[in-house]
Design an enzyme around this catalytic site. Structure first.
Site, PDB file in Angstrom:
ATOM      1  N   ARG A  41       3.100  37.269  20.004  1.00  0.00           N
ATOM      2  CA  ARG A  41       2.619  35.918  19.719  1.00  0.00           C
ATOM      3  C   ARG A  41       1.110  35.802  19.953  1.00  0.00           C
ATOM      4  NH1 ARG A  41       6.256  33.243  17.699  1.00  0.00           N
ATOM      5  NH2 ARG A  41       8.421  33.661  18.179  1.00  0.00           N
ATOM      6  N   HIS A  71       2.178  48.092  15.933  1.00  0.00           N
ATOM      7  CA  HIS A  71       2.240  46.857  15.134  1.00  0.00           C
ATOM      8  C   HIS A  71       1.318  45.811  15.764  1.00  0.00           C
ATOM      9  CE1 HIS A  71       3.738  43.606  12.705  1.00  0.00           C
ATOM     10  NE2 HIS A  71       4.750  44.294  12.209  1.00  0.00           N
ATOM     11  N   TYR A  74       2.202  39.596  14.996  1.00  0.00           N
ATOM     12  CA  TYR A  74       2.410  39.050  13.650  1.00  0.00           C
ATOM     13  C   TYR A  74       1.789  37.672  13.472  1.00  0.00           C
ATOM     14  CZ  TYR A  74       6.657  37.752  16.245  1.00  0.00           C
ATOM     15  OH  TYR A  74       7.531  37.340  17.200  1.00  0.00           O
ATOM     16  N   HIS A 111       0.263  42.745   9.162  1.00  0.00           N
ATOM     17  CA  HIS A 111       0.661  41.861   8.068  1.00  0.00           C
ATOM     18  C   HIS A 111      -0.645  41.370   7.451  1.00  0.00           C
ATOM     19  CE1 HIS A 111       4.774  40.746  10.098  1.00  0.00           C
ATOM     20  NE2 HIS A 111       4.631  42.029   9.874  1.00  0.00           N
ATOM     21  N   GLU A 146       1.382  46.020   5.571  1.00  0.00           N
ATOM     22  CA  GLU A 146       2.834  45.973   5.374  1.00  0.00           C
ATOM     23  C   GLU A 146       3.165  45.201   4.101  1.00  0.00           C
ATOM     24  OE1 GLU A 146       4.975  44.889   8.892  1.00  0.00           O
ATOM     25  OE2 GLU A 146       6.885  44.708   7.829  1.00  0.00           O
ATOM     26  N   ASP A 180       8.375  47.945   3.884  1.00  0.00           N
ATOM     27  CA  ASP A 180       9.493  47.362   4.636  1.00  0.00           C
ATOM     28  C   ASP A 180      10.618  47.060   3.646  1.00  0.00           C
ATOM     29  OD1 ASP A 180      11.196  45.282   5.797  1.00  0.00           O
ATOM     30  OD2 ASP A 180       9.695  45.099   7.391  1.00  0.00           O
ATOM     31  N   HIS A 183      11.642  43.416   3.384  1.00  0.00           N
ATOM     32  CA  HIS A 183      10.595  42.611   2.756  1.00  0.00           C
ATOM     33  C   HIS A 183      10.522  42.828   1.246  1.00  0.00           C
ATOM     34  CE1 HIS A 183       8.177  42.285   6.802  1.00  0.00           C
ATOM     35  NE2 HIS A 183       9.401  41.809   6.888  1.00  0.00           N
ATOM     36  N   HIS A 215       9.494  50.671   7.153  1.00  0.00           N
ATOM     37  CA  HIS A 215      10.280  49.811   8.038  1.00  0.00           C
ATOM     38  C   HIS A 215      11.663  49.732   7.419  1.00  0.00           C
ATOM     39  CE1 HIS A 215       6.763  47.451  10.113  1.00  0.00           C
ATOM     40  NE2 HIS A 215       6.889  48.694  10.547  1.00  0.00           N
ATOM     41  N   ASP A 228      12.671  36.946   4.479  1.00  0.00           N
ATOM     42  CA  ASP A 228      12.321  37.785   5.636  1.00  0.00           C
ATOM     43  C   ASP A 228      13.232  37.559   6.843  1.00  0.00           C
ATOM     44  OD1 ASP A 228      11.162  39.490   7.432  1.00  0.00           O
ATOM     45  OD2 ASP A 228       9.214  38.471   7.504  1.00  0.00           O
ATOM     46  N   HIS A 230      15.806  39.942   8.818  1.00  0.00           N
ATOM     47  CA  HIS A 230      16.326  41.311   8.862  1.00  0.00           C
ATOM     48  C   HIS A 230      17.798  41.320   9.266  1.00  0.00           C
ATOM     49  CE1 HIS A 230      11.990  42.837   9.897  1.00  0.00           C
ATOM     50  NE2 HIS A 230      12.010  41.997   8.882  1.00  0.00           N
ATOM     51  N   GLU A 260      13.807  47.841  12.405  1.00  0.00           N
ATOM     52  CA  GLU A 260      13.451  46.528  12.979  1.00  0.00           C
ATOM     53  C   GLU A 260      14.650  45.603  12.824  1.00  0.00           C
ATOM     54  OE1 GLU A 260      10.070  45.871  10.279  1.00  0.00           O
ATOM     55  OE2 GLU A 260       8.786  46.003  12.057  1.00  0.00           O
TER      56      GLU A 260
END
Ligand code: FE
Ligand code: FE
Ligand code: ZN
Length: 285
Positions: A41, A71, A74, A111, A146, A180, A183, A215, A228, A230, A260
């Protein structure tokens, strides 16, 4: 890199440090992994202990690990409409890339961003502006864009958009792509029925040599849903067979495959990794 090897892992917690992630990876049968460079975050990053990093490097060498796929949080948005948000993205990426040099030669996945109504073209220009400020010719890390699901105003759900970003980066020898599966399914690429065409498109538009990591996720939503969400492998609209075709495809051999999926804990990932290794084995030996 061993062509007969599948490099597979998942996101691991940084709580136990770098060596701790190496040990967790071994525990679950992984030979690559992903980790968040800082709280997903946003916010600060922990200081790095070189002895801890050495511990991980030793584990990676002894166990023939593939490349790691770090990563970025996000929440970073280099094409936000707010200057402060863009500045935070710039600062966090620059700092992350500096820290990544403790583990030379690995991947830093981002991203691309959400243009929040400013339009894709303006978004792409802003993303390039940020990347051009943080990427240096000296760095050993490759920055991966990504492929996105296209929810909201996300940039990067079309291969054309990723190609445009890459061509706008001066030192784009330091740029690659992480594909991904959830995605691209949500973005409208039919992984189940058209993998060959997808890879041909990717090669024509971006170049397959830019594809550095995968991914591996199933999707809770159907083709083109732009959602999106998963799913665990075999519990979504992509399905196990299509996922195995991706991880064993001759043109994708040797790429780190990062799960993921919404598993509860490490045991769930251990089972998922074991299942995929077993299903992949007949296709690669
Ligand atoms: Fe991601
Ligand atoms: Fe992803
Ligand atoms: Zn996702």
């Amino acid at each position: 890199m061993n062509e007969k090897q599948i490099y597979i892992g998942c996101h691991l917690s940084t709580t136990g440090g770098f060596a701790g992630m190496g040990k967790d990876a071994i525990k679950i049968g992984a030979n690559t992994f992903a980790f968040f460079t800082r709280n997903p975050r946003g916010g600060g990053a922990k200081s790095i202990d070189p002895a801890d990093v050495d511990g991980l490097r030793k584990i990676m060498e002894e166990n023939n690990f593939g490349k790691l796929v770090a990563h970025a949080p996000y929440t970073l948005n280099p094409c936000s409409g707010t200057a402060k948000t863009r500045e935070f993205a710039l600062m966090a990426m620059a700092d992350d890339l500096e820290r990544m040099e403790y583990l030379p030669g690995n991947y830093y996945n981002i991203h691309p961003g959400s243009h929040v109504g400013q339009g894709t073209e303006r978004g792409i220009a802003m993303i390039c502006e940020t990347l051009n400020q943080v990427i240096t010719p000296e760095q050993s890390t490759t920055v991966l864009l990504e492929t996105m699901a296209g929810k909201g105003s996300e940039v990067g759900s079309r291969f054309e958009e990723l190609a445009e970003i890459i061509s706008g980066v001066i030192h784009n020898e330091k740029m690659g792509v992480c594909l991904d599966t959830c995605h691209i399914n949500d973005g409208g690429y039919d992984v189940v029925n058209s993998l060959e065409e997808i890879l041909e498109d990717f090669d024509r538009i971006i170049g397959l040599d830019r594809l550095k990591a995968l991914h591996i996720n199933d999707s809770k939503n159907p083709l083109g849903a732009r959602k999106d969400r998963h799913a665990c492998i075999g519990e979504g609209h992509i399905g196990t067979e299509a996922i195995v075709r991706v991880i064993t495809h001759p043109n994708l051999r040797g790429l780190p495959c990062i799960l993921e999926t919404p598993q509860d804990g490490l045991e769930g990932y251990a089972d998922e990794i074991a299942m995929l290794r077993e299903l992949a084995a007949p296709h690669i030996y």
